[in-house]
Design a protein around this motif. Structure first.
Motif, PDB file in Angstrom:
ATOM      1  N   THR A   1      -4.554   9.595   7.548  1.00 50.34           N
ATOM      2  CA  THR A   1      -5.542   9.585   6.463  1.00 50.34           C
ATOM      3  C   THR A   1      -5.663  10.956   5.803  1.00 50.34           C
ATOM      4  OG1 THR A   1      -7.357  10.093   8.003  1.00 50.34           O
ATOM      5  CG2 THR A   1      -6.851   7.758   7.605  1.00 50.34           C
ATOM      6  N   ARG A   2      -4.986  11.950   6.384  1.00 50.09           N
ATOM      7  CA  ARG A   2      -4.909  13.290   5.788  1.00 50.09           C
ATOM      8  C   ARG A   2      -3.614  13.929   6.261  1.00 50.09           C
ATOM      9  NH1 ARG A   2      -8.215  14.035  10.225  1.00 50.09           N
ATOM     10  NH2 ARG A   2      -7.419  15.617  11.664  1.00 50.09           N
ATOM     11  N   ALA A   3      -3.181  14.957   5.593  1.00 47.69           N
ATOM     12  CA  ALA A   3      -1.909  15.614   5.928  1.00 47.69           C
ATOM     13  C   ALA A   3      -1.965  16.216   7.328  1.00 47.69           C
ATOM     14  CB  ALA A   3      -1.601  16.699   4.900  1.00 47.69           C
ATOM     15  N   HIS A   4      -0.876  16.038   8.081  1.00 47.89           N
ATOM     16  CA  HIS A   4      -0.710  16.606   9.423  1.00 47.89           C
ATOM     17  C   HIS A   4      -1.785  16.118  10.404  1.00 47.89           C
ATOM     18  CE1 HIS A   4       2.175  19.098   7.393  1.00 47.89           C
ATOM     19  NE2 HIS A   4       1.242  19.741   6.717  1.00 47.89           N
ATOM     20  N   GLU A   5      -2.273  14.893  10.206  1.00 53.10           N
ATOM     21  CA  GLU A   5      -3.281  14.342  11.114  1.00 53.10           C
ATOM     22  C   GLU A   5      -2.681  14.014  12.475  1.00 53.10           C
ATOM     23  OE1 GLU A   5      -5.910  10.249  11.515  1.00 53.10           O
ATOM     24  OE2 GLU A   5      -5.363  10.968   9.519  1.00 53.10           O
ATOM     25  N   PHE A   6      -1.478  13.423  12.477  1.00 54.33           N
ATOM     26  CA  PHE A   6      -0.845  13.033  13.734  1.00 54.33           C
ATOM     27  C   PHE A   6      -0.035  14.189  14.304  1.00 54.33           C
ATOM     28  CE2 PHE A   6      -0.607   8.331  12.192  1.00 54.33           C
ATOM     29  CZ  PHE A   6      -1.966   8.224  12.363  1.00 54.33           C
TER      30      PHE A   6
ATOM     31  N   GLY B   1       0.841  -1.188   0.000  1.00 53.29           N
ATOM     32  CA  GLY B   1       0.000   0.000   0.000  1.00 53.29           C
ATOM     33  C   GLY B   1       0.874   1.236   0.000  1.00 53.29           C
ATOM     34  N   GLU B   2       0.502   2.227  -0.775  1.00 51.63           N
ATOM     35  CA  GLU B   2       1.293   3.449  -0.878  1.00 51.63           C
ATOM     36  C   GLU B   2       0.584   4.586  -0.145  1.00 51.63           C
ATOM     37  OE1 GLU B   2       2.208   4.432  -4.869  1.00 51.63           O
ATOM     38  OE2 GLU B   2       3.260   2.549  -5.294  1.00 51.63           O
ATOM     39  N   LEU B   3       1.357   5.303   0.650  1.00 52.67           N
ATOM     40  CA  LEU B   3       0.830   6.483   1.328  1.00 52.67           C
ATOM     41  C   LEU B   3       0.842   7.662   0.361  1.00 52.67           C
ATOM     42  CD1 LEU B   3       2.574   6.210   4.811  1.00 52.67           C
ATOM     43  CD2 LEU B   3       0.134   5.961   4.360  1.00 52.67           C
ATOM     44  N   SER B   4      -0.205   8.452   0.398  1.00 52.01           N
ATOM     45  CA  SER B   4      -0.237   9.657  -0.434  1.00 52.01           C
ATOM     46  C   SER B   4       0.855  10.618   0.015  1.00 52.01           C
ATOM     47  CB  SER B   4      -1.607  10.325  -0.336  1.00 52.01           C
ATOM     48  OG  SER B   4      -2.626   9.439  -0.742  1.00 52.01           O
ATOM     49  N   GLN B   5       1.192  11.541  -0.838  1.00 50.92           N
ATOM     50  CA  GLN B   5       2.275  12.474  -0.545  1.00 50.92           C
ATOM     51  C   GLN B   5       1.954  13.273   0.718  1.00 50.92           C
ATOM     52  OE1 GLN B   5       3.126  15.114  -3.752  1.00 50.92           O
ATOM     53  NE2 GLN B   5       5.000  15.916  -2.857  1.00 50.92           N
ATOM     54  N   GLY B   6       2.937  13.326   1.602  1.00 47.71           N
ATOM     55  CA  GLY B   6       2.787  14.086   2.837  1.00 47.71           C
ATOM     56  C   GLY B   6       2.203  13.294   3.992  1.00 47.71           C
ATOM     57  N   LEU B   7       1.749  12.061   3.763  1.00 50.30           N
ATOM     58  CA  LEU B   7       1.196  11.239   4.837  1.00 50.30           C
ATOM     59  C   LEU B   7       2.289  10.362   5.439  1.00 50.30           C
ATOM     60  CD1 LEU B   7      -2.244  10.113   3.343  1.00 50.30           C
ATOM     61  CD2 LEU B   7      -1.651  12.198   4.601  1.00 50.30           C
ATOM     62  N   ARG B   8       2.151  10.081   6.741  1.00 48.90           N
ATOM     63  CA  ARG B   8       3.188   9.349   7.460  1.00 48.90           C
ATOM     64  C   ARG B   8       2.571   8.259   8.333  1.00 48.90           C
ATOM     65  NH1 ARG B   8       4.861  14.826  10.331  1.00 48.90           N
ATOM     66  NH2 ARG B   8       2.589  14.719  10.477  1.00 48.90           N
ATOM     67  N   LEU B   9       3.399   7.290   8.695  1.00 49.47           N
ATOM     68  CA  LEU B   9       2.995   6.261   9.651  1.00 49.47           C
ATOM     69  C   LEU B   9       3.278   6.749  11.065  1.00 49.47           C
ATOM     70  CD1 LEU B   9       4.383   2.944   8.085  1.00 49.47           C
ATOM     71  CD2 LEU B   9       2.007   3.709   8.107  1.00 49.47           C
ATOM     72  N   CYS B  10       2.542   6.218  12.036  1.00 48.24           N
ATOM     73  CA  CYS B  10       2.852   6.478  13.445  1.00 48.24           C
ATOM     74  C   CYS B  10       4.263   5.963  13.730  1.00 48.24           C
ATOM     75  CB  CYS B  10       1.825   5.779  14.334  1.00 48.24           C
ATOM     76  SG  CYS B  10       2.130   5.973  16.111  1.00 48.24           S
ATOM     77  N   SER B  11       5.056   6.761  14.431  1.00 53.60           N
ATOM     78  CA  SER B  11       6.472   6.428  14.647  1.00 53.60           C
ATOM     79  C   SER B  11       6.685   5.317  15.666  1.00 53.60           C
ATOM     80  CB  SER B  11       7.237   7.680  15.088  1.00 53.60           C
ATOM     81  OG  SER B  11       7.223   8.658  14.068  1.00 53.60           O
ATOM     82  N   HIS B  12       5.641   4.957  16.413  1.00 55.48           N
ATOM     83  CA  HIS B  12       5.784   3.843  17.358  1.00 55.48           C
ATOM     84  C   HIS B  12       5.783   2.528  16.576  1.00 55.48           C
ATOM     85  CE1 HIS B  12       5.436   1.121  20.598  1.00 55.48           C
ATOM     86  NE2 HIS B  12       4.130   0.955  20.540  1.00 55.48           N
ATOM     87  N   ASN B  13       6.830   1.729  16.742  1.00 58.71           N
ATOM     88  CA  ASN B  13       7.021   0.515  15.939  1.00 58.71           C
ATOM     89  C   ASN B  13       5.898  -0.499  16.096  1.00 58.71           C
ATOM     90  OD1 ASN B  13       9.432   1.269  14.718  1.00 58.71           O
ATOM     91  ND2 ASN B  13      10.670   0.566  16.444  1.00 58.71           N
TER      92      ASN B  13
END
Length: 361
Positions: free
Chosen positions: A288-293, A269-281
Motif C-alpha cells: 500500500t506504500r513503497a518498500h512496505e514489504f 486493478g493497477e498498482l501505483s509505481q514502485g508497489l509490488r505484490l507479495c512474491s508468495h503465489n
C-alpha cells in the motif's frame, strides 16, 4: 375417448408440477441453506436460483445468505460487478462472517477503501474468524494503509496468537518466526521452534488427509482401506513436505487470496509505481506504500508481506532460484545503496531444523 385420455394426462402433469409449490417454505429454505454452505462454486448456487421465481426469492432469504460458504462467495476478479458487490453486502447484512472477511479484503486491497475494509475484517475477527485475525495481524506488522510509523508489532503478535489458537496454520507459523526472531515479542527460540514443528505437523496431517480422500474416492470399488486422519484449519499456505521427500500438490488458497492475485495480474486493478505484490503465489496481497514489504537480502528480486509467506515460498520455489546478483555489488560500489527497502534474510535453516526435529520425534 381419445380426448378424455388427453385430458387425464394433462391433469396428471399439472398435479406433478404443483408438488414443488406445495412444499412449505421452511423446508425449501433449509435445503437452500445446505446448498449455499456446501456448493463448490458460485454457479452451483446461482443456477438453482435461476430455475424459478420461488427459488430465486427464497434463495435470497437472510437465513440462506447467512450460511453461504467461502466457495459460494468466491467471485472471480474478472466477474466483479456492482451486483457481486451488492450480493456480498446482502450476505453481510444477513450476518455472514465469511462475507465480512471477503468484502473487507477486497475493499482494503483492491478498491482502496482502507477504513471500511479494515472495519469489516475487524467485525469478522470479533466473531473469532481466524483468517480475518491473521490478515489484521499482517496489516499491523506492515502498517498497511498508513506510514511506516503506523506499524504495531505487539498488536500483530496478539492477533497472530489468537488466530493460531483457532488452528490457523499460517498464523501459527508466523508466531513461531516472531518468537524465534524476537519480532514484536520477547525472543524465545525454543518456543518458536516448537510452534514451527506444530505448524508443519498440522500441515502434514491435513495434506495426508486430502491424499487419503482422493485415493479412497478412486479405489472405493477395489480396496477398503481404513485410515485415521485428522482435520485442521489450514489457512492459505502450501505444504512443506519437500523435507520428507514427498511430492504433494499444494492445496487451494483461500478464495479471497485468489481474487487478489487475479485482480492485479489481470489488470483489473493497477498498482501505483514502485508497489509490488507479495512474491508468495498463494498470497496476492499488494503493497500500500513503497518498500512496505521486506525483500530477500541475497538476491533482492522477491519480497514478502510476512515471515510466513517468506518461509513457504523459500521451501516451494525460491530456495532453488535465489542467487546473489552482481548488480547489487555494482550499486554498492557506485554508492547507490540497496534501494531503500526493508531487507529480509532468506533463513530457511530455522524451519529446516524444526522439520528435522519433527522427523526425529
Amino acid at each position: 375417448m381419445l380426448q378424455r385420455k388427453r385430458q387425464r394426462t394433462s391433469r396428471k402433469t399439472t398435479e406433478k408440477s404443483d408438488l414443488f409449490d406445495g412444499l412449505p417454505d421452511d423446508l425449501v429454505v433449509s435445503i437452500l441453506c445446505k446448498l449455499s454452505s456446501s456448493a463448490s462454486c458460485p454457479s452451483d448456487f446461482i443456477n438453482v436460483l435461476l430455475t424459478c421465481k420461488r427459488l430465486n426469492c427464497l434463495g435470497l432469504h437472510p437465513f440462506v445468505l447467512s450460511k453461504a460458504g467461502s466457495k459460494v462467495l468466491a467471485v472471480k476478479a474478472t466477474n466483479w460487478s456492482d451486483s457481486a458487490h451488492r450480493f456480498l453486502k446482502n450476505c453481510i447484512n444477513a450476518g455472514n462472517i465469511e462475507a465480512c472477511y471477503t468484502l473487507g479484503m477486497i475493499r482494503f486491497y483492491c478498491l482502496k477503501y482502507r477504513g471500511s475494509g479494515a472495519s469489516l475484517m475487524a467485525k469478522a475477527a470479533t466473531k473469532s474468524h481466524a483468517p480475518a485475525l491473521y490478515s489484521l495481524a499482517v496489516i499491523q506488522f506492515n502498517g498497511s494503509g498508513g506510514s511506516k510509523t503506523d506499524k504495531d508489532l505487539r498488536a500483530g503478535v496478539i492477533l497472530c496468537a489468537r488466530a493460531a489458537v483457532l488452528g490457523h496454520v499460517d498464523a501459527l507459523r508466523e508466531l513461531g518466526h516472531c518468537l524465534q526472531d524476537g519480532y514484536g515479542v520477547r525472543q524465545n527460540i525454543n518456543e518458536g521452534r516448537r510452534l514451527l514443528v506444530q505448524a508443519n505437523a498440522r500441515e502434514l496431517a491435513s495434506s495426508l488427509n486430502s491424499i487419503v480422500k482422493r485415493q479412497s474416492s478412486k479405489q472405493q470399488n477395489h480396496h477398503n482401506v481404513k485410515y485415521q486422519h485428522y482435520t485442521y484449519a489450514t489457512g492459505s499456505g502450501c505444504p512443506l513436505l519437500s523435507d520428507f521427500g514427498c511430492n504433494v500438490p499444494a492445496p487451494e488458497g483461500h478464495p479471497v487470496n485468489v481474487f487478489l492475485k487475479e485482480w492485479f495480474e489481470s489488470g483489473m486493478g493497477e498498482l501505483s509505481q514502485g508497489l509490488r505484490l507479495c512474491s508468495h503465489n498463494g498470497c496476492g496481497r499488494p503493497e500500500t506504500r513503497a518498500h512496505e514489504f521486506r525483500r530477500c537480502s541475497v538476491c533482492g528480486t522477491v519480497n514478502y508481506c510476512s515471515r510466513g509467506c517468506q518461509a513457504l515460498d523459500w521451501k516451494l520455489r525460491h530456495k532453488v532460484e535465489c542467487k546473489p546478483m552482481e548488480r547489487w555489488l555494482e550499486e554498492i560500489g557506485n554508492g547507490n545503496g540497496g534501494g531503500g527497502g526493508e531487507e529480509m534474510e532468506e533463513d530457511g535453516g530455522a524451519e529446516d531444523l524444526a522439520i528435522e526435529d519433527l522427523a526425529i520425534e
